[in-house]
Write a protein that holds these residues in place. Structure first.
Motif, PDB file in Angstrom:
ATOM      1  N   LEU A   1      13.151   9.305 -19.518  1.00 16.98           N
ATOM      2  CA  LEU A   1      12.366   8.182 -18.993  1.00 16.98           C
ATOM      3  C   LEU A   1      11.784   8.453 -17.603  1.00 16.98           C
ATOM      4  O   LEU A   1      11.259   7.541 -16.960  1.00 16.98           O
ATOM      5  N   GLY A   2      11.898   9.670 -17.118  1.00 19.26           N
ATOM      6  CA  GLY A   2      11.323   9.958 -15.806  1.00 19.26           C
ATOM      7  C   GLY A   2      12.198   9.431 -14.699  1.00 19.26           C
ATOM      8  O   GLY A   2      13.326   9.847 -14.531  1.00 19.26           O
ATOM      9  N   ALA A   3      11.661   8.496 -13.900  1.00 21.96           N
ATOM     10  CA  ALA A   3      12.397   7.823 -12.816  1.00 21.96           C
ATOM     11  C   ALA A   3      12.395   8.575 -11.500  1.00 21.96           C
ATOM     12  O   ALA A   3      13.065   8.163 -10.559  1.00 21.96           O
ATOM     13  N   ASP A   4      11.627   9.648 -11.390  1.00 20.41           N
ATOM     14  CA  ASP A   4      11.606  10.366 -10.114  1.00 20.41           C
ATOM     15  C   ASP A   4      10.518   9.823  -9.199  1.00 20.41           C
ATOM     16  O   ASP A   4       9.521   9.252  -9.641  1.00 20.41           O
ATOM     17  N   GLU A   5      10.771  10.015  -7.910  1.00 20.25           N
ATOM     18  CA  GLU A   5       9.766   9.856  -6.855  1.00 20.25           C
ATOM     19  C   GLU A   5       9.047   8.513  -6.835  1.00 20.25           C
ATOM     20  O   GLU A   5       7.821   8.461  -6.652  1.00 20.25           O
ATOM     21  N   ALA A   6       9.774   7.420  -6.998  1.00 27.72           N
ATOM     22  CA  ALA A   6       9.141   6.115  -6.736  1.00 27.72           C
ATOM     23  C   ALA A   6       8.750   6.090  -5.263  1.00 27.72           C
ATOM     24  O   ALA A   6       9.515   6.535  -4.407  1.00 27.72           O
ATOM     25  N   PRO A   7       7.558   5.592  -4.944  1.00 26.51           N
ATOM     26  CA  PRO A   7       7.148   5.567  -3.529  1.00 26.51           C
ATOM     27  C   PRO A   7       8.115   4.719  -2.699  1.00 26.51           C
ATOM     28  O   PRO A   7       8.654   3.726  -3.195  1.00 26.51           O
TER      29      PRO A   7
ATOM     30  N   ASN B   1       0.748   3.783  -8.403  1.00 30.69           N
ATOM     31  CA  ASN B   1       1.231   4.628  -9.510  1.00 30.69           C
ATOM     32  C   ASN B   1       2.566   4.157 -10.071  1.00 30.69           C
ATOM     33  O   ASN B   1       3.317   4.943 -10.622  1.00 30.69           O
ATOM     34  N   ILE B   2       2.837   2.834  -9.936  1.00 32.01           N
ATOM     35  CA  ILE B   2       4.132   2.356 -10.415  1.00 32.01           C
ATOM     36  C   ILE B   2       3.945   1.064 -11.205  1.00 32.01           C
ATOM     37  O   ILE B   2       3.202   0.167 -10.776  1.00 32.01           O
ATOM     38  N   VAL B   3       4.587   0.988 -12.371  1.00 33.60           N
ATOM     39  CA  VAL B   3       4.484  -0.236 -13.167  1.00 33.60           C
ATOM     40  C   VAL B   3       5.466  -1.261 -12.611  1.00 33.60           C
ATOM     41  O   VAL B   3       6.464  -0.904 -11.987  1.00 33.60           O
ATOM     42  N   ASN B   4       5.166  -2.514 -12.852  1.00 31.65           N
ATOM     43  CA  ASN B   4       5.949  -3.584 -12.221  1.00 31.65           C
ATOM     44  C   ASN B   4       6.900  -4.217 -13.242  1.00 31.65           C
ATOM     45  O   ASN B   4       6.447  -4.813 -14.229  1.00 31.65           O
TER      46      ASN B   4
ATOM     47  N   GLU C   1       0.836  -1.199   0.000  1.00 34.19           N
ATOM     48  CA  GLU C   1       0.000   0.000   0.000  1.00 34.19           C
ATOM     49  C   GLU C   1       0.865   1.239   0.000  1.00 34.19           C
ATOM     50  O   GLU C   1       0.483   2.283   0.521  1.00 34.19           O
ATOM     51  N   GLU C   2       2.084   1.124  -0.575  1.00 35.56           N
ATOM     52  CA  GLU C   2       2.991   2.264  -0.554  1.00 35.56           C
ATOM     53  C   GLU C   2       2.365   3.429  -1.327  1.00 35.56           C
ATOM     54  O   GLU C   2       1.787   3.236  -2.392  1.00 35.56           O
ATOM     55  N   ALA C   3       2.486   4.635  -0.735  1.00 34.73           N
ATOM     56  CA  ALA C   3       1.858   5.806  -1.354  1.00 34.73           C
ATOM     57  C   ALA C   3       2.930   6.711  -1.939  1.00 34.73           C
ATOM     58  O   ALA C   3       4.009   6.872  -1.371  1.00 34.73           O
ATOM     59  N   SER C   4       2.620   7.317  -3.083  1.00 30.87           N
ATOM     60  CA  SER C   4       3.536   8.288  -3.686  1.00 30.87           C
ATOM     61  C   SER C   4       3.447   9.607  -2.915  1.00 30.87           C
ATOM     62  O   SER C   4       2.529   9.800  -2.121  1.00 30.87           O
TER      63      SER C   4
END
Ligand code: ACM
Length: 611
Positions: free
Chosen positions: A404-410, A373-376, A363-366
């Motif tokens: 490619l983004g990559a910021d703020e993974a929960p 909000n994260i693809v696996n 249940e990790e939240a951004s």
């Protein structure tokens, strides 16, 4: 029916007053805040998605005014200014959606601003200042140049801005010669009572000389100071980013932004095309992706997060992209598209099946409050989607680089995923950072093999196996430290520290101001109060390839709200990207903003006069 709505900050709380001249049975108050809301009084929270909330209200009698008191669910957040008040508010009554008027006036307020201070005598009314300027003390009356084919882009720019053309038959001749020592973007301009001549290092140098002449004509009223101006940029990357995922900016706004950038000799447009709330590019490999997320609001996959209201959005067609690219080409600007993975992908996960592990019970939240909000990267579908998608997007843009983004993974991303647990065991990975780094390195490697350079935010360098690798260009945004570290590990770096270069941060702490505040406030002076190569990082100076301003669109509901956030602060970032260290300080940039004010007014670009 008449509905009224007012919202105001009261300490850590937000007081909202909803008035109605009709009786309403069981209305639901829908709106979004900058971060996840909580209800202190006046209703019951029934749904929340990131900053978006639905609050069940009691029945409202005709002629009544009902108060709802809101807070932020996370006590680290509290309302700072008008941008923190509810955005996109509406009432749902049964099956009907009734828009509420904005609870406050939106966007920056105009101010008279401090009186313009005069420019110092050794300065030209020009941003950025040239590398060297030697005045002869004379003056040349100048209105236009005799036609030079390579300056048609600047001439067209002048026409679009509503200025007098730069090129006119029979006007002042410009003698052009070549001098490779000036560098590809450099030029040496001689302004004499007898006329003009320029030496250039390359086509971009002539373009830059044209911009200088156009600007000086406007800022001097056509009385050019005579002398020798030798000029070339400190950095090759002088960028402006625009978040078109949270707010769908129209193509005309983007074209106007490119024009403004060109006036400041900025040469990179970072087009943020996807985020949690939407995927904006009409790609052929995944049509469901943009068709399902381009609009958000009532009944859509993503509700009205960040001012989406009942319905807001749009997508960019192939023809739209071609218009942006044509304008950029004419202005010597390269366009860097960004597709965000693995996090900031709430819309992508909702729109496409198979990108999450069905067994993931985490249940990790951004930071923005999303819990999904994260693809696996352990799911085969993730690769089946991302590889063709990223290749298609990169191929649409001639720059040959994809962000490619990559910021703020929960924190704790994928900790509940059995598939990622197996991936970790197989690949020798321990933390979420390791998994993200592994995934990015793999995705980047495949793109690099196709001749595409990759870029990402600073977090991409994390991970036990060295993160993204693949000679990725990294963007240092939480400050400059991560950029210095990444440079020491062999990455080229663009510096865009939020404390100096984030134009979505409010200019001041005034509650009547407008903007975010997580990294403090950014008055004009702070945009020049830093060095892209910070003290102690001289060893990696060649790895710092430039600077960039960013504008994030969380609280933007209309395109023009961005104008006063971008100007005049863009003058400071253009200055940092071009001038040698320490040339222009806060007082000097303030004086230059005074000089540019009339031009901004003339070209119809709103600017913050006050802060
Ligand atoms: C960022 O501002 N999250 C890159």
């Amino acid at each position: 029916m008449t509905l009224t709505f007012r919202a105001r900050i009261d300490g850590r709380q937000i007081r909202c007053e909803i008035g109605t001249d009709h009786a309403l049975a069981a209305p639901v108050f829908c709106f979004s805040l900058m971060a996840a809301p909580a209800v202190a009084a006046g209703g019951t929270l029934v749904r929340r998605v990131a900053g978006y909330a639905e609050v069940a209200l009691p029945d409202l009698a005709a002629g009544s005014v009902h108060e709802v008191v809101l807070e932020h669910a996370d006590p680290r957040y509290h309302p700072r200014n008008r941008a923190w008040l509810p955005l996109g508010p509406y009432l749902r009554v049964g099956r009907q959606c009734l828009p509420l008027p904005p609870g406050t006036d939106l966007g920056l307020r105009d101010g008279d601003g401090p009186p313009a201070t005069p420019l110092a005598p050794d300065r030209l009314p020009l941003v950025p200042q040239p590398t060297e300027w030697t005045s002869s003390g004379e003056m040349l009356a100048f209105s236009a140049l005799a036609p030079v084919a390579a300056l048609e882009g600047v001439d067209q720019l002048a026409l679009r801005l509503g200025l007098v053309p730069l090129l006119a038959a029979g006007a002042t001749a410009l003698a052009v010669s070549e001098d490779a020592t000036l560098g590809p973007e450099g030029y040496r301009l001689l302004i004499a009572p007898e006329g003009l001549s320029v030496a250039i290092g390359g086509a971009a140098g002539l373009h830059n000389a044209g911009i200088t002449l156009l600007t000086l004509r406007e800022t001097t009223g056509g009385k050019l100071p005579c002398g020798t101006l030798t000029d070339s940029p400190r950095f090759g990357w002088r960028g402006q980013h625009l978040d078109c995922a949270r707010h769908f900016f129209g193509i005309d706004f983007i074209l106007r932004l490119l024009d403004l950038m060109a006036l400041m000799k900025m040469n990179r447009f970072h087009w943020h095309l996807s985020d949690d709330e939407s995927f904006r590019l009409e790609v052929e490999t995944q049509p469901l992706l943009w068709k399902r997320t381009a609009f958000r609001g009532e009944g859509e996959l993503v509700p009205g997060v960040f001012g989406g209201g009942i319905r807001a959005g749009g997508s960019y067609s192939r023809a739209d992209v071609e218009r942006v690219l044509a304008r950029a080409r004419a202005l010597h600007i390269e366009v860097l598209p960004e597709i965000e993975v693995p996090a900031h992908s709430h819309g992508m996960v909702k729109a496409l099946p198979g990108l999450r592990d069905p067994g993931d019970n985490g249940e990790e939240a951004s930071v923005q409050g999303y819990i999904d909000n994260i693809v696996n990267p352990a799911m085969p579908a993730t690769w089946e989607v991302l590889q063709p998608l990223t290749e298609e997007v990169a191929a649409r843009f001639p720059f040959g680089m994809l962000h490619l983004g990559a910021d703020e993974a929960p924190h704790g991303a994928w900790d509940g995923s059995p598939a990622v647990a197996a991936l970790k065991a197989r690949e020798g990975l321990v933390s979420s950072d390791d998994v993200q780094g592994w995934m990015l390195a793999r995705l980047a490697g495949r793109l690099v093999a196709k001749g595409i350079r990759v870029a990402a935010w600073e977090e991409a360098a994390k991970g036990v196996q060295g993160g993204i690798g693949n000679a990725a260009l990294l963007f240092s945004w939480t400050g400059q430290g991560p950029g210095v570290e990444a440079a020491r590990r062999g990455h080229d770096v663009v510096m865009c520290p939020a404390q100096n270069a984030y134009f979505d941060l409010a200019h001041t702490d005034d509650p009547d101001d407008w903007g975010a505040s997580w990294a403090g406030f950014v008055p004009l002076e702070k945009t020049v109060a830093w060095d892209p190569v910070p003290k102690g990082a001289e060893d990696i100076a060649p790895r710092i390839v430039g600077v960039q301003a960013c504008f994030w669109g969380e609280f933007t509901t209309e395109d023009d709200q961005a104008e006063g956030m971008i100007a005049p602060r863009i003058l400071g970032i253009a200055t940092k990207g071009w001038e040698p260290a320490g040339r222009t300080d806060g007082a000097a940039i303030r004086a230059l903003a005074g000089t540019y004010g009339p031009i901004l007014d003339r070209i119809g670009w709103k600017w913050n006069r006050g802060a």
